[in-house]
Design an enzyme around this catalytic site. Structure first.
Site, PDB file in Angstrom:
ATOM      1  N   LYS A  75      46.134  45.329  35.134  1.00  0.00           N
ATOM      2  CA  LYS A  75      46.598  46.053  33.944  1.00  0.00           C
ATOM      3  C   LYS A  75      45.536  46.150  32.842  1.00  0.00           C
ATOM      4  O   LYS A  75      45.382  47.192  32.213  1.00  0.00           O
ATOM      5  CB  LYS A  75      47.861  45.396  33.378  1.00  0.00           C
ATOM      6  CG  LYS A  75      49.073  45.571  34.274  1.00  0.00           C
ATOM      7  CD  LYS A  75      50.303  44.923  33.677  1.00  0.00           C
ATOM      8  CE  LYS A  75      51.451  44.942  34.669  1.00  0.00           C
ATOM      9  NZ  LYS A  75      52.676  44.341  34.154  1.00  0.00           N
ATOM     10  N   GLY A 137      55.064  31.916  26.809  1.00  0.00           N
ATOM     11  CA  GLY A 137      53.922  32.482  27.516  1.00  0.00           C
ATOM     12  C   GLY A 137      53.141  33.427  26.626  1.00  0.00           C
ATOM     13  O   GLY A 137      53.701  34.039  25.701  1.00  0.00           O
ATOM     14  N   ALA A 138      51.842  33.519  26.903  1.00  0.00           N
ATOM     15  CA  ALA A 138      50.975  34.397  26.104  1.00  0.00           C
ATOM     16  C   ALA A 138      49.986  35.115  27.018  1.00  0.00           C
ATOM     17  O   ALA A 138      48.869  35.432  26.613  1.00  0.00           O
ATOM     18  CB  ALA A 138      50.242  33.583  25.033  1.00  0.00           C
ATOM     19  N   GLY A 139      50.408  35.377  28.264  1.00  0.00           N
ATOM     20  CA  GLY A 139      49.557  36.102  29.203  1.00  0.00           C
ATOM     21  C   GLY A 139      49.803  37.603  29.096  1.00  0.00           C
ATOM     22  O   GLY A 139      50.315  38.099  28.082  1.00  0.00           O
ATOM     23  N   GLY A 140      49.469  38.322  30.160  1.00  0.00           N
ATOM     24  CA  GLY A 140      49.563  39.777  30.147  1.00  0.00           C
ATOM     25  C   GLY A 140      50.970  40.288  29.899  1.00  0.00           C
ATOM     26  O   GLY A 140      51.167  41.268  29.170  1.00  0.00           O
ATOM     27  N   MET A 225      61.475  36.867  33.048  1.00  0.00           N
ATOM     28  CA  MET A 225      60.866  38.131  33.510  1.00  0.00           C
ATOM     29  C   MET A 225      60.709  38.161  35.024  1.00  0.00           C
ATOM     30  O   MET A 225      60.612  39.232  35.616  1.00  0.00           O
ATOM     31  CB  MET A 225      59.504  38.326  32.863  1.00  0.00           C
ATOM     32  CG  MET A 225      59.590  38.791  31.439  1.00  0.00           C
ATOM     33  SD  MET A 225      58.018  39.497  31.007  1.00  0.00           S
ATOM     34  CE  MET A 225      58.180  39.517  29.249  1.00  0.00           C
TER      35      MET A 225
HETATM   36  P1  NDP Z   1      49.563  35.652  33.341  1.00  0.00           P
HETATM   37  O1  NDP Z   1      48.845  34.946  34.429  1.00  0.00           O
HETATM   38  O2  NDP Z   1      48.838  36.684  32.528  1.00  0.00           O
HETATM   39  O3  NDP Z   1      50.136  34.565  32.274  1.00  0.00           O
HETATM   40  C1  NDP Z   1      50.745  33.395  32.744  1.00  0.00           C
HETATM   41  C2  NDP Z   1      51.411  32.644  31.606  1.00  0.00           C
HETATM   42  O4  NDP Z   1      52.078  31.503  32.166  1.00  0.00           O
HETATM   43  C3  NDP Z   1      50.450  32.113  30.549  1.00  0.00           C
HETATM   44  O5  NDP Z   1      51.061  32.124  29.289  1.00  0.00           O
HETATM   45  C4  NDP Z   1      50.224  30.668  31.028  1.00  0.00           C
HETATM   46  O6  NDP Z   1      49.864  29.771  30.001  1.00  0.00           O
HETATM   47  C5  NDP Z   1      51.597  30.308  31.521  1.00  0.00           C
HETATM   48  N1  NDP Z   1      51.511  29.185  32.458  1.00  0.00           N
HETATM   49  C6  NDP Z   1      51.019  29.203  33.713  1.00  0.00           C
HETATM   50  N2  NDP Z   1      51.056  27.959  34.253  1.00  0.00           N
HETATM   51  C7  NDP Z   1      51.586  27.150  33.300  1.00  0.00           C
HETATM   52  C8  NDP Z   1      51.886  25.758  33.245  1.00  0.00           C
HETATM   53  N3  NDP Z   1      51.643  24.932  34.293  1.00  0.00           N
HETATM   54  N4  NDP Z   1      52.448  25.260  32.114  1.00  0.00           N
HETATM   55  C9  NDP Z   1      52.701  26.061  31.047  1.00  0.00           C
HETATM   56  N5  NDP Z   1      52.428  27.400  31.039  1.00  0.00           N
HETATM   57  C10 NDP Z   1      51.878  27.932  32.150  1.00  0.00           C
HETATM   58  O7  NDP Z   1      50.872  36.270  34.028  1.00  0.00           O
HETATM   59  P2  NDP Z   1      51.695  37.555  33.533  1.00  0.00           P
HETATM   60  O8  NDP Z   1      51.848  37.421  32.070  1.00  0.00           O
HETATM   61  O9  NDP Z   1      51.098  38.790  34.068  1.00  0.00           O
HETATM   62  O10 NDP Z   1      53.115  37.373  34.280  1.00  0.00           O
HETATM   63  C11 NDP Z   1      54.052  36.391  33.882  1.00  0.00           C
HETATM   64  C12 NDP Z   1      55.371  36.581  34.611  1.00  0.00           C
HETATM   65  O11 NDP Z   1      56.001  37.807  34.220  1.00  0.00           O
HETATM   66  C13 NDP Z   1      55.259  36.637  36.133  1.00  0.00           C
HETATM   67  O12 NDP Z   1      56.313  35.871  36.678  1.00  0.00           O
HETATM   68  C14 NDP Z   1      55.466  38.107  36.451  1.00  0.00           C
HETATM   69  O13 NDP Z   1      56.015  38.300  37.739  1.00  0.00           O
HETATM   70  C15 NDP Z   1      56.451  38.505  35.379  1.00  0.00           C
HETATM   71  N6  NDP Z   1      56.482  39.960  35.062  1.00  0.00           N
HETATM   72  C16 NDP Z   1      57.636  40.666  35.294  1.00  0.00           C
HETATM   73  C17 NDP Z   1      57.713  42.006  35.024  1.00  0.00           C
HETATM   74  C18 NDP Z   1      58.997  42.746  35.293  1.00  0.00           C
HETATM   75  O14 NDP Z   1      58.995  44.003  35.249  1.00  0.00           O
HETATM   76  N7  NDP Z   1      60.103  42.070  35.514  1.00  0.00           N
HETATM   77  C19 NDP Z   1      56.563  42.759  34.480  1.00  0.00           C
HETATM   78  C20 NDP Z   1      55.397  41.914  34.232  1.00  0.00           C
HETATM   79  C21 NDP Z   1      55.368  40.581  34.542  1.00  0.00           C
HETATM   80  P3  NDP Z   1      48.293  29.554  29.610  1.00  0.00           P
HETATM   81  O15 NDP Z   1      47.947  30.708  28.727  1.00  0.00           O
HETATM   82  O16 NDP Z   1      48.285  28.238  28.938  1.00  0.00           O
HETATM   83  O17 NDP Z   1      47.527  29.570  30.910  1.00  0.00           O
END
Ligand code: NDP
Length: 280
Positions: A75, A137-140, A225
């Site tokens: 993305k 969460g603060a990812g994509g 999500m």
């Molecule tokens: P990213 O990899 O960009 O972000 C992952 C997030 O999870 C970060 O905030 C990360 O924290 C956190 N995380 C991962 N491992 C841990 C841990 N052990 N402890 C605490 N926090 C953790 O993923 P995305 O944002 O792209 O996706 C996230 C979810 O959203 C997925 O399950 C995806 O399938 C879902 N999704 C669903 C959609 C839908 O249409 N329903 C659309 C888009 C996504 P840190 O920053 O500290 O690493």
């Protein structure tokens, strides 16, 4: 000769790109919308690895493709590779869809936030205005939905993340759009919240964020999500165990963002209700 796209003459061609891609439900959703609306189209899954989006999209346009859905991990790369962006993509710095215009221009857009808010408001009847919302969460995915959540005017949107720098970055990026604050899980302000949205990837491994159960109350709605066949995730089970009022997985978000893409590509709004029901 295209490495990824061989598109024989026929109905308009669309695809979803990402890696891995075999699990994607997007073809089922778009083809079902097409049948429902009487629109002929082709829609396939195409595995495109990270760092290959720019060359793949050039091939896609040359081969006659009309539009792409874009998923993990492409993305942000897609946003950088596409020269024109609709405002939702420009705000988030990520594209989850792309349209090819008749003259071959590619336009990036991001329907994830619209998909989430439509699912919450239209399908589940939530009113976000004036409510306290906690986003985990603060990812994509989190980045993609923050502008739409703030547009719904919650009284506060709190972002909790393991890596606080990433949550702080989102606060700086979006602070003009509304009340947004970032915390480490340990320092999340007292609940209960009206809505908790899990945008971490922890549900993929059946883990839960390290959130205090005090965040959940008898009137809290919880949303994951991630989606599953039966709508259960470990996070939602934890929320139920802690007395949440309602729990929803992300299937509706997926279908609603696809409906928004479909409407942009074909000029017709599909009816999402029967499609969500059919996917369960
Ligand atoms: P990213 O990899 O960009 O972000 C992952 C997030 O999870 C970060 O905030 C990360 O924290 C956190 N995380 C991962 N491992 C841990 C841990 N052990 N402890 C605490 N926090 C953790 O993923 P995305 O944002 O792209 O996706 C996230 C979810 O959203 C997925 O399950 C995806 O399938 C879902 N999704 C669903 C959609 C839908 O249409 N329903 C659309 C888009 C996504 P840190 O920053 O500290 O690493």
């Amino acid at each position: 000769m295209s490495k990824w796209f061989k598109i024989p003459p026929g109905d308009p061609y669309f695809c979803v790109v990402g890696s891995p891609i075999a699990h994607s439900k997007s073809p089922d959703i778009h083809l079902a919308f097409g049948r429902q609306c009487g629109i002929a189209l082709r829609y396939e899954r195409v595995e495109i690895p990270a760092d290959c989006f720019a060359s793949a999209v050039t091939e896609f346009v040359a081969a006659g493709g009309r539009g792409m859905s874009i998923t993990v991990p492409l993305k942000e790369e897609a946003f950088r590779a596409l020269s024109i962006h609709r405002p939702r993509a420009a705000l988030t710095g990520a594209a989850n869809m792309m349209t090819v215009t008749p003259n071959g221009t590619t336009i990036g857009d991001n329907a994830d936030g619209t998909g989430l808010v439509r699912d919450l408001v239209d399908n589940h009847g939530l009113n976000l205005g004036g409510r306290r919302v906690l986003l985990l969460g603060a990812g994509g995915a989190a980045r993609g939905v923050i502008p739409s959540l703030l547009e719904a005017r919650p009284s506060a949107l709190i972002v909790a993340n393991r890596t606080i720098q990433k949550a702080d970055y989102l606060v700086r990026r979006f602070h003009d759009l509304g009340s947004l604050q970032a915390f480490n899980y340990r320092y999340v302000p007292d609940g209960p919240y009206d809505l908790i949205v899990n945008a971490t990837s922890l549900s993929l491994s059946s883990e839960i964020p390290p959130l205090s159960s005090a965040a959940v109350g008898a009137e809290t709605c919880c949303y994951d999500m991630m989606y599953t066949a039966d709508g259960h995730t470990r996070f939602l089970d934890w929320c139920r165990d802690n007395g949440a009022a309602a729990c929803y997985d992300g299937l509706g978000m997926l279908v609603e963002q696809a409906a928004n893409s479909f409407a942009l590509w074909h000029g017709v709004e599909p009816d999402t209700g029967p499609i969500i029901k059919g996917l369960r």
